[in-house]
Enzyme design. Structure first.
Site, PDB file in Angstrom:
ATOM      1  N   HIS A 151       0.825  -1.212   0.000  1.00  0.00           N
ATOM      2  CA  HIS A 151       0.000   0.000   0.000  1.00  0.00           C
ATOM      3  C   HIS A 151       0.856   1.259   0.000  1.00  0.00           C
ATOM      4  CE1 HIS A 151      -3.283  -2.752   0.774  1.00  0.00           C
ATOM      5  NE2 HIS A 151      -4.125  -1.768   0.527  1.00  0.00           N
ATOM      6  N   LYS A 177      -9.841  -7.438   7.718  1.00  0.00           N
ATOM      7  CA  LYS A 177     -10.601  -7.590   8.961  1.00  0.00           C
ATOM      8  C   LYS A 177     -10.599  -6.286   9.735  1.00  0.00           C
ATOM      9  CE  LYS A 177      -6.921  -9.420  11.956  1.00  0.00           C
ATOM     10  NZ  LYS A 177      -6.785  -8.558  13.123  1.00  0.00           N
TER      11      LYS A 177
END
Lengths: 292, 211
Positions: B56, B123
């Site tokens: 990222h 999550k």
């Protein structure tokens, strides 16, 4: 291969692949208590299936095999240096076998050499005692739950938390609220009231060595443990933060002395994938019995 | 009404599609993604690309993807798997649960927009910027069960490729995985709904009553 090396690899394998019985019982109760047909129940079913599968395949319950933390209780004349060398060898071998993920990264260069060895990995805490027994406990603590741990310095104005038990209650419950589902709930809290910034977290983590169903011998801390557990489970955060009835499986709290200027409350969070095992070694360093 | 029942009732009222089972099979078109709502349980079949902190940050800073990776209409999985090479030299995934997504919040919205990602699996949920990007570009957040590394690894049928292994290490590399009936729950949809936002608000109110 030395007997100690073999025992430690087996300790790592079992810790990584099998949930201890006390935690498993709490998870089964939690599954039964969730409302049927909800995503909370569905999450608990997947968790139950995962536990069974990991044990059967002897593979990590969770891919984040976490910080590798050993707690060793040994006789006064025990050779700690040799023990630590063999522990490092065991970690390297367990990683090669896939019981541990290649999980240790150089913080400056970002390099992961794949061995899981480096400063602080693994961590080994030694405690001598006057008995002749040697016990080795291991906690594998994943990063997701480690990240939601929190340390509060009281008084905490925003949370209206003063330097008293009510203040402790407020900040501990705030930690549960802030964690939401991010620590892979339903989880377990280990808390230390007092200590300094380092020992506070150290003692809070040691609470995870207690059996989940035990009761605190100190009536004040016992009452606080029960109260936090009950209140947290009324918040409706639920498994994975999906909404539901079980937010925590247990709360374990200890108190350490502090200096007058400091009042820390350190909260460690352990995910449902509560990986903790222990062995007692015999005179030849073979596994004499399992501790959990 | 006791508070917890009210939460369950609240979610059922708010999200009537709750616990509906949805097979979600490649290709992941905008129409399929827009049809999903918070509370839907999906079973995903197709290709997913793992990517976590290092990936990222790299993409956010303008890093280029290798030519054979195309994230358009693709699925990004916040996961650092445990992988082993078998005796034939093929990669095998032995544990593959999600990692905490909130760490990617500073980068995710941009990556969804720039690369045309249709779903992010992770999550713990993500924040408002990601939620807004889901709405704008037609993307969903799929919550996998944290810690369920074995159940999820069983859904990985093949490792197609791995990239950035040398630079980022195995957990942080981009693994291209073929998955089958991978279970996850839509907790942020492309219509501006977030289960995480709602559970936070509810639990905050419940706690305030108990202090």
């Amino acid at each position: 291969m030395s007997a100690l090396l073999e025992s430690l690899i087996e300790l790592i394998r079992r810790s990584s692949a099998e949930i201890p019985d006390d935690v498993n019982e709490a998870l089964v109760r939690s599954l039964e208590s969730e409302k049927k047909g909800t995503i909370a129940e569905s999450a608990m079913r997947i968790i139950e299936r995962n536990i069974e599968l990991a044990k059967r395949k002897s593979q990590p319950i969770c891919q984040d095999t976490g910080s590798v933390i050993f707690y060793v209780t040994c006789p006064v004349d025990y050779d700690q240096l040799t023990f630590e060398e063999i522990t490092r060898e065991a970690v390297k071998e367990a990683t090669r076998k896939g019981f541990l993920r290649q999980n240790s990264v150089d913080s400056i260069t970002g390099k992961n050499d794949g061995t899981n060895l480096g400063l602080g990995s693994p961590t080994v805490h030694f405690h001598q005692h006057r008995s002749g027994e040697t016990e080795v406990r291991l906690v594998l603590k994943g990063g997701g739950c480690e990240n939601v741990g929190a340390q509060y310095s009281l008084p905490h104005e925003k949370l209206h938390a003063n330097r008293d038990l009510d203040g402790c209650r407020r900040v501990i419950l705030d930690a549960v609220l802030q964690a939401q589902g991010r620590g892979c709930g339903p989880g377990v809290l280990g808390v230390c009231i007092g200590g300094d910034r380092a020992t506070g977290f150290e003692f809070s983590k040691q609470q995870f060595l207690r059996m989940l169903g035990d009761r605190n011998p100190d009536p004040t801390l016992d009452a606080l443990e029960q109260d936090i557990l009950k209140t947290a489970n009324e918040l409706g955060i639920g498994p994975m933060g999906f909404g539901g009835r079980t937010t925590l499986l247990g709360v374990k709290i200890c108190a350490a002395n502090r200096v007058p200027a400091s009042y820390f409350v350190s909260v460690s969070y352990m995910c449902w994938a509560f990986r903790r095992q222990g062995i007692q070694l015999d005179a030849a360093s073979r596994i004499a019995r399992w501790l959990y | 009404m006791p508070p917890l029942e009210s939460l369950v009732g609240f979610i059922e009222f708010r999200f009537p599609a709750f616990l509906a089972m949805h097979p979600l099979v490649a290709p992941f078109t905008a129409a399929k993604i827009r049809a999903l709502n918070v509370g839907d349980e999906v079973f995903l079949t197709g290709t997913v690309f793992t990517g976590r902190d290092a990936v990222h940050k790299y993409l956010h800073e303008g890093g280029k993807l290798p030519p054979d990776i195309n994230l358009r209409d693709g699925i990004l999985y916040h996961c650092g798997p445990v992988t082993l090479k078998d005796e034939h030299g093929h990669w095998k995934v032995t544990a593959a649960g999600p990692t905490t997504s909130s760490r990617e919040e500073p980068y995710q919205a941009q990556i969804i927009g720039d690369f045309g990602v249709r779903a992010v699996i992770g999550k713990g949920g993500m924040g408002e910027r990601t939620l807004a990007a889901c709405k704008e570009y037609g993307c969903v957040y799929l919550h996998a069960i944290g810690g369920a590394a074995q159940v999820l690894a069983e859904c990985v049928k093949r490792v197609r490729s791995v990239h950035f292994m040398e630079e980022f290490g195995a957990p942080e590399a981009i693994w291209e995985l073929e998955v089958e009936a991978f279970p996850a729950v839509v907790t942020m949809d492309s219509h501006g709904n977030s289960l995480h936002r709602d559970v936070l608000a509810h639990s905050q109110a419940e706690l305030a009553r108990r202090l």
